[in-house]
Design an enzyme around this catalytic site. Structure first.
Site, short mmCIF file in Angstrom:
data_model
loop_
_atom_site.label_atom_id
_atom_site.label_comp_id
_atom_site.label_asym_id
_atom_site.label_seq_id
_atom_site.Cartn_x
_atom_site.Cartn_y
_atom_site.Cartn_z
N CYS A 41 39.11 0.69 90.06
CA CYS A 41 38.51 2.00 90.26
C CYS A 41 37.14 1.89 90.91
O CYS A 41 36.41 0.94 90.68
CB CYS A 41 38.43 2.75 88.95
SG CYS A 41 37.92 1.78 87.55
N ARG A 80 17.10 -0.73 68.68
CA ARG A 80 17.59 0.24 69.65
C ARG A 80 16.74 1.50 69.70
O ARG A 80 17.24 2.60 69.92
CB ARG A 80 19.06 0.59 69.36
CG ARG A 80 20.02 -0.47 69.86
CD ARG A 80 21.44 0.01 69.84
NE ARG A 80 22.02 -0.04 68.52
CZ ARG A 80 23.13 0.57 68.14
NH1 ARG A 80 23.77 1.33 69.01
NH2 ARG A 80 23.59 0.44 66.92
N ILE A 99 46.79 6.09 83.66
CA ILE A 99 46.21 4.75 83.81
C ILE A 99 46.11 4.01 82.48
O ILE A 99 45.87 2.81 82.44
CB ILE A 99 44.85 4.84 84.53
CG1 ILE A 99 45.02 5.50 85.89
CG2 ILE A 99 44.20 3.49 84.72
CD1 ILE A 99 46.06 4.85 86.79
N GLY A 100 46.29 4.69 81.38
CA GLY A 100 46.35 3.96 80.11
C GLY A 100 45.79 4.70 78.94
O GLY A 100 46.49 5.02 77.99
N SER A 101 44.48 5.01 79.00
CA SER A 101 43.88 5.63 77.82
C SER A 101 44.04 7.14 77.87
O SER A 101 44.08 7.74 78.95
CB SER A 101 42.40 5.26 77.73
OG SER A 101 41.73 5.64 78.89
N GLU A 149 41.54 4.54 93.18
CA GLU A 149 40.88 5.84 93.30
C GLU A 149 41.18 6.46 94.67
O GLU A 149 41.16 5.77 95.68
CB GLU A 149 39.38 5.62 93.14
CG GLU A 149 38.55 6.86 93.23
CD GLU A 149 37.71 6.90 94.49
OE1 GLU A 149 37.67 5.88 95.20
OE2 GLU A 149 37.13 7.94 94.74
N LYS A 165 17.09 3.86 72.89
CA LYS A 165 18.24 4.76 72.90
C LYS A 165 18.01 5.95 71.96
O LYS A 165 18.25 7.10 72.30
CB LYS A 165 19.46 3.96 72.48
CG LYS A 165 20.75 4.73 72.43
CD LYS A 165 21.89 3.79 72.00
CE LYS A 165 23.19 4.55 71.83
NZ LYS A 165 23.73 5.07 73.10
N HIS A 170 36.17 11.34 86.48
CA HIS A 170 34.73 11.33 86.18
C HIS A 170 34.12 12.72 86.28
O HIS A 170 32.94 12.89 86.07
CB HIS A 170 34.00 10.34 87.09
CG HIS A 170 34.37 8.92 86.74
ND1 HIS A 170 35.44 8.28 87.31
CD2 HIS A 170 33.85 8.06 85.85
CE1 HIS A 170 35.53 7.07 86.80
NE2 HIS A 170 34.58 6.90 85.90
N LYS A 182 25.95 0.52 91.00
CA LYS A 182 25.64 -0.77 90.37
C LYS A 182 24.46 -1.48 91.03
O LYS A 182 24.35 -1.51 92.26
CB LYS A 182 26.86 -1.68 90.44
CG LYS A 182 27.94 -1.20 89.51
CD LYS A 182 28.39 -2.25 88.54
CE LYS A 182 29.28 -1.54 87.54
NZ LYS A 182 29.97 -2.41 86.63
#
Ligand code: GLN
Ligand code: ZN
Length: 745
Positions: A629, A15, A418-420, A651, A18, A681, A104
Site C-alpha cells: 500500500c 510517555r 485486504i484482511g482486517s 492502492e 504523548k 485512509h 516517510k
C-alpha cells in the site's frame, strides 16, 4: 575532543509527550499547562544530555514535527490555515481536516509533515522555536545549540501543487527562504545562541544540486553552523567539507564511502568533524574497543574531532531499564537511546585517560556467537541447505492460475478485502484484559471465534467472493508474528514515535528466527469451517517483518530475511495442509526497505524478491496473494513482478488511473491485480459509480481476467458505519460490470 549527541526521543520515560499532546487536544489541559508540561519534559531531556555529552541540541522538543516547526517559523503556511493563530494554527496544519500531507522520513518509519509552497505565505512566526531556546538558556545550558532542519533539506522535502519543487520553483523558493532563515538565526543569536546544528540528511540523497547547496551555505556564511548529515554517505564529500561552516557531521556506520572519501581527500584543519561512530539506528551495544580504534584512525586525519551517534537517536526506545523481562544475555547487549549516550560518555572518558572508563572499554568486546544469544543450529542448517529450486514455484504462473481457477471457480472481477475489519473499542479492551490476565485463554478464544463467526456471516450476506477472518486477534501485523516466532524480543516500554503522538513498539530480532508452532491456522481454519467460500490465509511477509523490526547484529539483512521466510513458509504449508486454498502474504514495507541510493537498489531487491519467493513457495494449486500500500510503484514494477505471486492488491483509488498507466507501460505484466477501489485512509464512502469508473479505467489497461476488486488496505482503522455502505457499493459495482459483459454472465 568532545562529544555531541542529538535526537534523544521526544516521548519521555513515561510517555509524557504523548500524554501532554493528547490531553491538550481533548481539552483536558489549558494552553498554559501544556506549555508548562512541555517545558518540564524539555528540561528533563536537556539534563539527560548534559550528564553525558559536551554539546547537544536545544529546540529539539517539537510539538508535532520539526519540519512543521520550520514551516511555521519561516511562514511557509498555505492560505487555508491563515484564519488560525498560534498553537491552533500549528495543530490545524498537523492534524486538522485539511492538514499538510504526511510522508516517510528517509528510510525510517517516522512520518513528517510536507511543507507546502506556493499556497500563499504568511509572516514568519519564530515564537515557538525562540521560546524553546529560552528554556535551554533559563536552565543554564549554553552548550545547547539550537537544532533546526537545514534549508536545503527543508526545500528538498517540500512540495508545490503536490509535487517536489522543480529546479525553477526551487530557485524561487530559495530566494524567499534565505532572508527569513537568516533572520531566525539572528534572533537566536540575540538570545545567546553560540552555534547551530543544522540537519541536512537530504545531502545524502542521489545527485544533490551541489551548486545550489553551495549558494545556500555561502549566503549563511558567518553564522556559526554545524551541518549534520546521516543515513548514508555524502557523494559530494570534497565540496561538502569545504562549505563555509564551522563543522560537518558524517555518518561512519551506515556506509563505508564517507571514510574512504576522508582517506582520499583529507579533512580541512580549521573545521570540526562530527564523527558519527555510535550506531544511532539500531539497538545493539557497541564494541567500544573497536570504536576506540576507529577514533584513533579518524584522528590521524582530523584535528578537531567530535564524537557522535551516526544518526539522530529519535527512532530508538528511550532506555532499556524497564525491559528486565528480556533474557539477560540479550538485555545486556541492548543499547537504547540513553545507553548510547552512556557509550559516548565512557568512550570520551577513556580517551581522556580515566582508568575506570578504560577498564569498561576493555570489557566491552562482545561475544555475539554466544549460544544463549539465540543460536538455533537447525535453522542455520536449513539456510545452508537452500537450493535454487527453493526460490521457484513448481509451475509457471499460467499453469498455476489454470489449476487455481478450476478449484476456486471465481467470477470475473472477484471481490475481496485486504484482511482486517474494524478493530472496535470492544475488541481492543478485550485483548487488553486478556493480556493483563483478566480473561482466561479459553474466554479470549471464544470471544475471537464469535467475532470471526460474525464477520464471516456478514461477508456471506454481502456476497464477497473470497473471505477473510478479520484479524481480530492481532494488534499489529508485525508484532503478532514476532510474539509467536523465536528469535524476537518484545519490549514493554520500547515505544517509538511514528508521527505526532502515535507510537509503536518495533520488535527486536536478536537470534535465529524460527517457528516453534503454527501461528494462524487455528483462526483461519475456524473461519473456513463456517463457509463454503474460500477464506484467505493471512500472513505478514518476511521483508515487512524485517523492515519493521530492529535487525540483529552481525548478520546480513538478507540472511535474516531468509530465516523469516522459512518460518512463514512453514505456516504456508500448515495452512495448505489444513485445506486453505488462498493465502495472502502482505508486504506493505517492501518498497520502503530499499536503500536511499538507487545504485544499491538492485542488491536489495534481489534478496527481497527471493525472500518473498522462498516464503510463498506454495503448491501450484494454492493461490498466493500479496498486498502493498501507498508506495510509489513506478520504478519497481519489474521487481514486484519477479515476486511471482498470483494476485497482488495495490492502492489505486487515490492515484486514480496512474497505476493503471504503469501497467500499460509494462507489456509483459500477466498477474492478477486487485484494484484498491476504496481509499480506507479517508472517511469518505465511495459511490458505486466512482468504483465502476476505477474498474473501467483498469479494463483499458489489463484484460478482464486479471482484475480483482477490493479496498486499498485493511479496514482496521475504519468504523463499521463507513465500511458497510462502502463494501456494499463495491460488490454492486463489480456485479454491474459483470452484467455488462456477456461472457461473464
Ligand atoms: N492484512 C493487513 C490488514 O488488513 C494489511 C495491512 C497493511 O497493509 N498495512 O490490516
Ligand atoms: Zn495496506
Amino acid at each position: 575532543m568532545q562529544t555531541l549527541a542529538f535526537g534523544l526521543p521526544r516521548l519521555g520515560e513515561k510517555r509524557q509527550y504523548k500524554i501532554l499532546l493528547e490531553k491538550f487536544w481533548s481539552g483536558k489541559l489549558s494552553e498554559q499547562e501544556f506549555h508548562q508540561g512541555m517545558k518540564e519534559l524539555e528540561a528533563e531531556r536537556l539534563r539527560t544530555y548534559a550528564e553525558k555529552v559536551d554539546v547537544f541540541p536545544a529546540c529539539e522538543l517539537s510539538f508535532y514535527d520539526p519540519m512543521l516547526d520550520l514551516s511555521v517559523a519561516l511562514g511557509v503556511v498555505p492560505e487555508r490555515f491563515h484564519a488560525y493563530k498560534g498553537l491552533s494554527q500549528y495543530f490545524e496544519m498537523a492534524r486538522g481536516a485539511s492538514a499538510l500531507e504526511m510522508t516517510k522520513w528517509f528510510n525510517t518509519n517516522y512520518h513528517y509533515l510536507v511543507p507546502e509552497w506556493g499556497g500563499g505565505e504568511q509572516t514568519p512566526n519564530p515564537a515557538l522555536i525562540i521560546e524553546k531556546y529560552r528554556t535551554a538558556r533559563e536552565k543554564g545550558y549554553s552548550q545547547a545549540l539550537p537544532s533546526l532542519i537545514g534549508p536545503y533539506t527543508f526545500l528538498a522535502l517540500s512540495k508545490q501543487e503536490g509535487h517536489p519543487l522543480s529546479p525553477s520553483q526551487m530557485e524561487e523558493a530559495v530566494e524567499k527562504l534565505l532572508p527569513t532563515y537568516k533572520e531566525l538565526l539572528r534572533l537566536l543569536i540575540n538570545e545567546g545562541a553560540e552555534g547551530f546544528l543544522l540537519h541536512e540528511p537530504a545531502f545524502v540523497l542521489d545527485e544533490p544540486p551541489v551548486p545550489l547547496i553551495g549558494y545556500i551555505y555561502h549566503s549563511l556564511a558567518g553564522f556559526p553552523i554545524y551541518v549534520l548529515t546521516y543515513y548514508e554517505g555524502v557523494d559530494f564529500y570534497p565540496r561538502f567539507v569545504e562549505l563555509p561552516v564551522r563543522g560537518v557531521g558524517l555518518d561512519f556506520v551506515s556506509n563505508t564511502s564517507n571514510y574512504q572519501a576522508l582517506l582520499q581527500y583529507g579533512f580541512p584543519e580549521d573545521k570540526v568533524l562530527i564523527g558519527g561512530i555510535i550506531d544511532g539506528r539500531n539497538v545493539w551495544r557497541a564494541d567500544l574497543k573497536a570504536k576506540l580504534r576507529e577514533v584513533e584512525s579518524l584522528h590521524k586525519h582530523v584535528k578537531k574531532l567530535w564524537l557522535s551517534p551516526s544518526a539522530p537517536l529519535s527512532f530508538l526506545p528511550l532506555t532499556k531499564d524497564p525491559e528486565r523481562h528480556i533474557a539477560a544475555p540479550i538485555w545486556e547487549r541492548l543499547s537504547f537511546a540513553k545507553e548510547k549516550l552512556e557509550e559516548l560518555h565512557v568512550l570520551i572518558r577513556a580517551i581522556r585517560g580515566e582508568s575506570e572508563a578504560q577498564r569498561r572499554v576493555e570489557a566491552s568486546a562482545l561475544l555475539w556467537e554466544d549460544p544463549a544469544f539465540g543460536i538455533h543450529p537447525p535453522t542455520r542448517e536449513r539456510l545452508r541447505a537452500l537450493k535454487e529450486e527453493d526460490f521457484q514455484r513448481e509451475l509457471p504462473y499460467r499453469e498455476r492460475s489454470y489449476h487455481q481457477q478450476k478449484a476456486l471457480q471465481l467470477p470475473l472481477f472477484p471481490t475481496t478485502t485486504i484482511g482486517s475489519f474494524p478493530q472496535t473499542e470492544d475488541i481492543r479492551a478485550t485483548r487488553k484484559n486478556y493480556k493483563e490476565g483478566k480473561l482466561s485463554p479459553e474466554e479470549y478464544k471464544a470471544y475471537i471465534q464469535e467475532k470471526i463467526a460474525e464477520v464471516i456471516r456478514y461477508q456471506e450476506e454481502l456476497d464477497l467472493d473470497v473471505l477473510v477472518h478479520g484479524e481480530f486477534e492481532r494488534s499489529d501485523m508485525v508484532e503478532f508474528f514476532a510474539e509467536k516466532l523465536e528469535g524476537f524480543a518484545i519490549t514493554r516500554q520500547g515505544w517509538v514515535l511514528s508521527y505526532g503522538s502515535r507510537v509503536y513498539r518495533p520488535p527486536i530480532i536478536y537470534g535465529d528466527v524460527w517457528r516453534p508452532a503454527s501461528m494462524t491456522v487455528e483462526e483461519i481454519t475456524y473461519a473456513q469451517s463456517l463457509t463454503s467460500k474460500p477464506v484467505k490465509g493471512m500472513l505478514t511477509g518476511p521483508v515487512t517483518i524485517l523492515n519493521w523490526s530492529y535487525a540483529p547484529p552481525v548478520k546480513t539483512r538478507e540472511e535474516v530475511a531468509y530465516e523469516i521466510a522459512l518460518a512463514i513458509l512453514d505456516e504456508v504449508r500448515d495452512l495448505e495442509a489444513a485445506g486453505i486454498k488462498v493465502i495472502q502474504i502482505d508486504e506493505p514495507a517492501f518498497r520502503e526497505g530499499a536503500p536511499l541510493k538507487k545504485r544499491n537498489w538492485a542488491d536489495y531487491f534481489r534478496w527481497a524478491v527471493r525472500a518473498f519467493r522462498l516464503a510463498s513457495r506454495a503448491k501450484p494449486f494454492t493461490q498466493i496473494h500479496s498486498h502493498m500500500c501507498y508506495s510509489e510503484f513506478e520504478s519497481i514494477l519489474q521487481y514486484i513482478w519477479e515476486m511471482d505471486f498470483d494476485v497482488i492488491s495495490i492502492e489505486a483509488s487515490r492515484s486514480k488511473g496512474t497505476l493503471v498507466e504503469e501497467f500499460k507501460r509494462f507489456p509483459h505484466w500477466d498477474r492478477q491485480v486487485g484494484l484498491g477501489v476504496y481509499d480506507i485512509h479517508s472517511p469518505a464512502i465511495p459511490t458505486r459509480e466512482a468504483i465502476e469508473q476505477v474498474i473501467e479505467a483498469a479494463r483499458r489497461a489489463l484484460p478482464d481476467t486479471l482484475l480483482w476488486v477490493n479496498p486499498d488496505c485493511g479496514l482496521k482503522t475504519r468504523r463499521w458505519e463507513e465500511v458497510r455502505p462502502a463494501l456494499k457499493h463495491m460488490v454492486e459495482a463489480a456485479k454491474n460490470i459483470r452484467n455488462r459483459i456477456p461472457s461473464a454472465k
